[in-house]
Design a protein around this motif. Structure first.
Motif, PDB file in Angstrom:
ATOM      1  N   ASP A   8       0.846  -1.194   0.000  1.00  0.00           N
ATOM      2  CA  ASP A   8       0.000   0.000   0.000  1.00  0.00           C
ATOM      3  C   ASP A   8       0.881   1.244   0.000  1.00  0.00           C
ATOM      4  OD1 ASP A   8       0.925   0.297   2.603  1.00  0.00           O
ATOM      5  OD2 ASP A   8      -0.889  -0.546   3.506  1.00  0.00           O
ATOM      6  N   ASP A   9       0.284   2.381   0.374  1.00  0.00           N
ATOM      7  CA  ASP A   9       0.971   3.675   0.293  1.00  0.00           C
ATOM      8  C   ASP A   9       2.220   3.760   1.170  1.00  0.00           C
ATOM      9  OD1 ASP A   9      -1.351   5.305  -1.168  1.00  0.00           O
ATOM     10  OD2 ASP A   9      -2.241   4.091   0.408  1.00  0.00           O
ATOM     11  N   SER A  10       2.375   2.881   2.113  1.00  0.00           N
ATOM     12  CA  SER A  10       3.494   2.987   3.047  1.00  0.00           C
ATOM     13  C   SER A  10       4.815   2.463   2.478  1.00  0.00           C
ATOM     14  CB  SER A  10       3.169   2.209   4.331  1.00  0.00           C
ATOM     15  OG  SER A  10       3.018   0.811   4.042  1.00  0.00           O
ATOM     16  N   ILE A  11       4.776   1.784   1.344  1.00  0.00           N
ATOM     17  CA  ILE A  11       5.989   1.167   0.816  1.00  0.00           C
ATOM     18  C   ILE A  11       6.837   2.188   0.059  1.00  0.00           C
ATOM     19  CG2 ILE A  11       5.083   0.460  -1.439  1.00  0.00           C
ATOM     20  CD1 ILE A  11       6.587  -2.227  -0.992  1.00  0.00           C
ATOM     21  N   SER A  12       8.148   2.027   0.133  1.00  0.00           N
ATOM     22  CA  SER A  12       9.062   2.875  -0.638  1.00  0.00           C
ATOM     23  C   SER A  12       9.350   2.221  -1.986  1.00  0.00           C
ATOM     24  CB  SER A  12      10.374   3.078   0.118  1.00  0.00           C
ATOM     25  OG  SER A  12      11.108   1.849   0.165  1.00  0.00           O
ATOM     26  N   ALA A  13       9.774   3.024  -2.942  1.00  0.00           N
ATOM     27  CA  ALA A  13      10.094   2.493  -4.263  1.00  0.00           C
ATOM     28  C   ALA A  13      11.279   1.529  -4.189  1.00  0.00           C
ATOM     29  CB  ALA A  13      10.393   3.630  -5.223  1.00  0.00           C
ATOM     30  N   ASP A  14      12.264   1.834  -3.323  1.00  0.00           N
ATOM     31  CA  ASP A  14      13.433   0.953  -3.213  1.00  0.00           C
ATOM     32  C   ASP A  14      13.029  -0.418  -2.683  1.00  0.00           C
ATOM     33  OD1 ASP A  14      15.260   2.816  -4.184  1.00  0.00           O
ATOM     34  OD2 ASP A  14      15.583   3.686  -2.193  1.00  0.00           O
ATOM     35  N   ARG A  15      12.155  -0.450  -1.690  1.00  0.00           N
ATOM     36  CA  ARG A  15      11.724  -1.745  -1.146  1.00  0.00           C
ATOM     37  C   ARG A  15      10.873  -2.487  -2.171  1.00  0.00           C
ATOM     38  NH1 ARG A  15       7.522  -3.984   2.186  1.00  0.00           N
ATOM     39  NH2 ARG A  15       8.347  -5.868   3.176  1.00  0.00           N
ATOM     40  N   ALA A  16      10.007  -1.774  -2.881  1.00  0.00           N
ATOM     41  CA  ALA A  16       9.190  -2.423  -3.906  1.00  0.00           C
ATOM     42  C   ALA A  16      10.075  -3.058  -4.980  1.00  0.00           C
ATOM     43  CB  ALA A  16       8.242  -1.404  -4.540  1.00  0.00           C
ATOM     44  N   LEU A  17      11.115  -2.356  -5.368  1.00  0.00           N
ATOM     45  CA  LEU A  17      12.022  -2.893  -6.391  1.00  0.00           C
ATOM     46  C   LEU A  17      12.753  -4.125  -5.878  1.00  0.00           C
ATOM     47  CD1 LEU A  17      13.164  -2.568  -9.220  1.00  0.00           C
ATOM     48  CD2 LEU A  17      14.895  -1.011  -8.279  1.00  0.00           C
ATOM     49  N   ARG A  18      13.154  -4.113  -4.620  1.00  0.00           N
ATOM     50  CA  ARG A  18      13.815  -5.300  -4.046  1.00  0.00           C
ATOM     51  C   ARG A  18      12.868  -6.496  -4.052  1.00  0.00           C
ATOM     52  NH1 ARG A  18      15.893  -1.478  -0.279  1.00  0.00           N
ATOM     53  NH2 ARG A  18      14.334  -2.101   1.273  1.00  0.00           N
ATOM     54  N   LEU A  19      11.618  -6.273  -3.684  1.00  0.00           N
ATOM     55  CA  LEU A  19      10.645  -7.372  -3.675  1.00  0.00           C
ATOM     56  C   LEU A  19      10.462  -7.955  -5.081  1.00  0.00           C
ATOM     57  CD1 LEU A  19       7.928  -5.883  -1.286  1.00  0.00           C
ATOM     58  CD2 LEU A  19       9.377  -7.878  -0.830  1.00  0.00           C
ATOM     59  N   ILE A  20      10.351  -7.078  -6.073  1.00  0.00           N
ATOM     60  CA  ILE A  20      10.164  -7.553  -7.448  1.00  0.00           C
ATOM     61  C   ILE A  20      11.372  -8.367  -7.892  1.00  0.00           C
ATOM     62  CG2 ILE A  20       9.984  -6.793  -9.855  1.00  0.00           C
ATOM     63  CD1 ILE A  20       8.381  -4.353  -8.797  1.00  0.00           C
ATOM     64  N   ARG A  21      12.553  -7.888  -7.578  1.00  0.00           N
ATOM     65  CA  ARG A  21      13.772  -8.593  -8.012  1.00  0.00           C
ATOM     66  C   ARG A  21      13.969  -9.909  -7.264  1.00  0.00           C
ATOM     67  NH1 ARG A  21      17.581  -3.224  -9.046  1.00  0.00           N
ATOM     68  NH2 ARG A  21      17.081  -3.093 -11.287  1.00  0.00           N
ATOM     69  N   ARG A  22      13.269 -10.076  -6.144  1.00  0.00           N
ATOM     70  CA  ARG A  22      13.317 -11.360  -5.440  1.00  0.00           C
ATOM     71  C   ARG A  22      12.211 -12.300  -5.905  1.00  0.00           C
ATOM     72  NH1 ARG A  22      13.945  -8.600   0.538  1.00  0.00           N
ATOM     73  NH2 ARG A  22      16.126  -7.911   0.311  1.00  0.00           N
ATOM     74  N   GLY A  23      11.407 -11.845  -6.890  1.00  0.00           N
ATOM     75  CA  GLY A  23      10.390 -12.715  -7.468  1.00  0.00           C
ATOM     76  C   GLY A  23       8.966 -12.427  -7.061  1.00  0.00           C
ATOM     77  N   SER A  24       8.718 -11.293  -6.424  1.00  0.00           N
ATOM     78  CA  SER A  24       7.369 -10.978  -5.975  1.00  0.00           C
ATOM     79  C   SER A  24       6.578 -10.235  -7.043  1.00  0.00           C
ATOM     80  CB  SER A  24       7.399 -10.105  -4.707  1.00  0.00           C
ATOM     81  OG  SER A  24       7.749 -10.875  -3.581  1.00  0.00           O
TER      82      SER A  24
END
Length: 333
Positions: A8-24
């Protein structure tokens, strides 16, 4: 299978990118406008490639698309169920068809659907036609219109019939009809393009027949026009299909069989940019060799310089006038 993470709105772009690169895969449940901001921030963290070959840049772009398409938003019967979300029902119906319950859609794709709907509403003004053409989603939009200028200005051969092969929006069929060709048949194998061409030609009150088929309709024509996809490489998305033609399959099939559909004394107009040569995807002179090997000769060529902002420096768009022949022309080799 990718792991689904709800954010949701609380996530940072850097954390979102890390999650995607880990397969999320990220399912967004916050504010719609904030989701757009997150998508833009992810894009800024994925720099455009510099240098390398065309295929290197394509691989980089494919990875960029994969990352950005990992941010999904919910749709229920074509309604975005998020705060501050726009009404996208009409845009989604145009692209996806009838509402089909709940689905998660990449936000990047959905923004493309919205943009395509807006372009369809306002249309693209084409000077060679003096009218607006209204493209549908995934159908090539005539935002660069030098190819239309070439068709509007090239001297017509004698005859009353013309085929527009791979018509897309129906633009070239409309120009041919407006120039006085009595019987114009436009073809496309993409159902979206067929619907788009039919809508445009009806709006313009152009008397032309639209046929959904691969390449040619039945019969022969005095003039056969084709503006195939210009880049002989595999499309990565549905939106690429109007521009990319894997291994030049459409071009080769068209040139290999067009004589069978050409009336005696008729003419073929092949419209191509030299972009493939500039990208190193086709050798200089290869097109001329293909033309000759398929029993055609070059009767003339008209060139135009693209005015579109995304055109490459030095790029040229050409209308090749071809006729059936048993001998080889030296023009354009």
């Amino acid at each position: 299978m990718d792991h689904v993470t709800t954010i949701d709105d609380s996530i940072s772009a850097d954390r979102a990118l890390r999650l995607i690169r880990r397969g999320s895969t990220l399912h967004w449940e916050g504010d719609f406008q904030n989701a757009k901001q997150l998508l833009a921030a992810l894009g800024r963290r994925l720099p455009a490639p510099r240098g390398g070959t065309f295929h290197d840049r394509r691989r980089h772009q494919a990875e960029r698309v994969r990352v950005l398409n990992s941010l999904l938003v919910p749709l229920i019967d074509h309604r975005i169920t998020l705060r501050r979300a726009p009404d996208v029902r009409t845009a989604c119906r145009e692209t996806y068809g009838a509402p089909d319950g709940e689905r998660w859609v990449p936000l990047r794709e959905l923004l493309g659907v919205i943009g395509a709907h807006q372009l369809r509403l306002r249309g693209v003004y084409v000077p060679a036609l003096g009218e607006r053409i209204h493209p549908h989603y995934s159908v090539f939009a005539p935002t660069r219109s030098e190819y239309a200028d070439l068709v509007a200005e090239c001297p017509l051969p004698a005859g009353k019939t013309a085929f527009d092969v791979g018509t897309g929006t129906g633009l070239l069929a409309a120009i041919l009809s407006r120039r006085g060709i009595r019987q114009v048949v436009a073809t496309d194998n993409n159902p979206r393009a067929v619907a788009c061409a039919r809508e445009n030609l009806e709006r313009l009150r152009v008397n032309a027949t639209i046929v959904e088929t691969d390449l040619f309709p039945p019969g022969r024509a005095d003039l056969i026009v084709c503006n195939p996809p210009w880049i002989p490489a595999a499309p990565a998305t549905v939106l690429d299909q109007a521009v990319y033609d894997e291994d030049g399959r459409m071009l080769r099939a068209f040139l290999g069989t067009v004589r069978e559909h050409l009336a005696p004394g008729g003419e073929v107009w092949l419209i191509l940019s030299d972009l493939a040569e500039r990208l190193g995807l086709r050798e200089r002179g290869e097109l001329s060799r293909m033309i000759r090997s398929d029993g055609l000769r070059v009767a003339g060529r008209a060139d135009a310089v693209p005015r579109h902002r995304r055109a490459r420096d030095g790029e040229t768009t050409s209308l090749w006038r071809l006729r059936s022949s048993a001998f080889v022309s030296t023009i354009g080799g």
